[in-house]
Scaffold this active site. Structure first.
Site, PDB file in Angstrom:
ATOM      1  N   LEU A  17       0.882  -1.168   0.000  1.00 56.55           N
ATOM      2  CA  LEU A  17       0.000   0.000   0.000  1.00 56.55           C
ATOM      3  C   LEU A  17       0.918   1.216   0.000  1.00 56.55           C
ATOM      4  O   LEU A  17       2.031   1.167   0.530  1.00 56.55           O
ATOM      5  CB  LEU A  17      -0.882   0.038   1.259  1.00 56.55           C
ATOM      6  CG  LEU A  17      -2.002  -0.993   1.402  1.00 56.55           C
ATOM      7  CD1 LEU A  17      -2.676  -0.827   2.757  1.00 56.55           C
ATOM      8  CD2 LEU A  17      -3.029  -0.858   0.290  1.00 56.55           C
ATOM      9  N   ASP A  18       0.454   2.317  -0.586  1.00 53.19           N
ATOM     10  CA  ASP A  18       1.227   3.557  -0.522  1.00 53.19           C
ATOM     11  C   ASP A  18       1.436   3.949   0.934  1.00 53.19           C
ATOM     12  O   ASP A  18       0.609   3.620   1.800  1.00 53.19           O
ATOM     13  CB  ASP A  18       0.484   4.700  -1.220  1.00 53.19           C
ATOM     14  CG  ASP A  18       0.423   4.524  -2.725  1.00 53.19           C
ATOM     15  OD1 ASP A  18       1.149   3.651  -3.242  1.00 53.19           O
ATOM     16  OD2 ASP A  18      -0.351   5.247  -3.366  1.00 53.19           O
ATOM     17  N   LYS A  19       2.497   4.658   1.199  1.00 57.48           N
ATOM     18  CA  LYS A  19       2.807   5.100   2.557  1.00 57.48           C
ATOM     19  C   LYS A  19       1.630   5.826   3.208  1.00 57.48           C
ATOM     20  O   LYS A  19       1.298   5.582   4.372  1.00 57.48           O
ATOM     21  CB  LYS A  19       4.031   6.015   2.537  1.00 57.48           C
ATOM     22  CG  LYS A  19       4.399   6.584   3.909  1.00 57.48           C
ATOM     23  CD  LYS A  19       5.614   7.495   3.818  1.00 57.48           C
ATOM     24  CE  LYS A  19       5.935   8.114   5.168  1.00 57.48           C
ATOM     25  NZ  LYS A  19       7.104   9.030   5.106  1.00 57.48           N
ATOM     26  N   ARG A  56      -5.310   6.919  -7.431  1.00 61.59           N
ATOM     27  CA  ARG A  56      -5.018   8.344  -7.291  1.00 61.59           C
ATOM     28  C   ARG A  56      -4.958   9.033  -8.661  1.00 61.59           C
ATOM     29  O   ARG A  56      -5.515  10.115  -8.856  1.00 61.59           O
ATOM     30  CB  ARG A  56      -3.714   8.530  -6.519  1.00 61.59           C
ATOM     31  CG  ARG A  56      -3.787   7.995  -5.088  1.00 61.59           C
ATOM     32  CD  ARG A  56      -2.412   7.859  -4.437  1.00 61.59           C
ATOM     33  NE  ARG A  56      -1.751   9.153  -4.310  1.00 61.59           N
ATOM     34  CZ  ARG A  56      -0.531   9.300  -3.804  1.00 61.59           C
ATOM     35  NH1 ARG A  56       0.148   8.232  -3.381  1.00 61.59           N
ATOM     36  NH2 ARG A  56       0.009  10.501  -3.711  1.00 61.59           N
TER      37      ARG A  56
END
Length: 317
Positions: free
Chosen positions: A148-150, A251
């Site tokens: 997962l993205d930070k 996103r």
């Protein structure tokens, strides 16, 4: 010679990006020299830094060649990284309290927003660095099988054994895992349900990587969305289901249709923020649920900043 197997979370990244993630002590110049000399090979063949690696491939690294053949200056640059600091009691509690589900094969956590999944340049604290606290009754340290993205919170699946990791990697690579995300977006899409089908390509910007729509050379990327609630024309609560798993897909897709995710300055710019709303400064993207048929079905509660946003906006989780 050391063998490294490409994990699902590293699928389709450039070889030099793989080295930055997993062997950050190897400089780019040294990597280029090693590739030319054959000290680094992918599936037994010579490769280039720009080649993209695929889940399951084997990256062979000849450590002696990385040092001795490159010269004394490069030997200094490839000295072993400093050992990570012992896990603090606070981080032990944090990661153990994040556990949502556990059985003999898997552990599912609710990853906190702002915590990177893996370490790297400038990142000393990550989920990966805390995995030792999640052994529980097993002798093995859990293994990462996806990312997962930070700044994205939510469900993150960990394998408790090598066998479970291999099975999960095939599941993620084969797209049989069903992932559902919640997001707060700018504006309200006119169509309540839709499909975003826009190809994506990665672009190198200095030491950073960014994703963009690329109709000519981009890879297929598909996202399904459903508007769960409209808040006039200012905001909307949407459910997102990625059919493909490209980096930053949700996103980029939401920004591309004119409804960037709140707090996503990287892809939404100024449009991703709402004047007068303090909560808008953090990314409002949450991996809400994951379903792997026959294995698990886990839902993660919203992170604190999204809970506060929901309360402010009069939404009910």
């Amino acid at each position: 010679m050391t063998d490294h197997i490409v994990k699902a979370e590293d699928n389709d990244i450039r070889l030099d990006r793989w080295f930055k993630r997993h062997l950050p002590h190897v400089s780019h110049g040294l990597l280029e020299k090693s590739l030319r000399k054959g000290d680094v090979r992918v599936n037994g063949k010579k490769a280039k830094a720009a080649d993209r690696v695929i889940t399951g491939q084997t990256i062979k690294v000849w450590e002696q060649g990385l040092g001795v053949r490159a010269g004394i200056d490069d030997v200094k640059r490839v000295s072993k990284p400093t050992a990570s600091a012992p896990l603090s009691p606070e981080d032990t509690i944090l990661i153990q309290q994040a556990v949502l589900f556990k059985n003999k094969d898997v552990i599912v956590i609710n990853k906190p927003a702002g915590l990177a999944v893996q370490g790297g340049t400038g990142i000393s604290r990550s989920v990966d660095s805390m995995l030792g606290a999640l052994r529980f009754d097993s002798n093995e340290r859990p293994k990462l099988v996806h990312r997962l993205d930070k700044d994205t919170s939510g469900v993150l699946v960990l394998a408790r054994s090598a066998a479970a990791a291999a099975k999960l990697m095939k599941t993620f690579a084969g797209k049989t895992a069903e992932k559902t995300y919640w997001a707060l977006v700018k504006g309200a899409p006119e169509i309540a349900q839709g499909k975003i089908d826009l190809p994506l390509a990665k672009q190198e910007e200095g030491d950073h990587e960014k994703v963009a729509i690329d109709e000519e050379d981009g890879k297929n990327a598909v996202t399904l969305y459903t508007v769960l609630e409209r808040l006039s024309k200012t905001l909307a609560w949407v459910e997102l289901m990625p059919i493909t798993g490209r980096t930053h897909q949700l996103r980029v897709h939401m920004a591309a249709i004119g409804h960037p995710i709140i707090g996503d300055g990287k892809y939404g710019g100024r449009a991703a923020f709402v004047e007068g709303m303090d909560f808008a400064h953090k990314l409002h993207l949450h991996a809400r649920r994951i379903v792997i048929p026959g294995m698990l079905d886990v839902t993660a509660p919203l992170p604190k900043h999204m809970q506060e946003s929901w309360k402010t906006l009069g939404l009910e989780e």
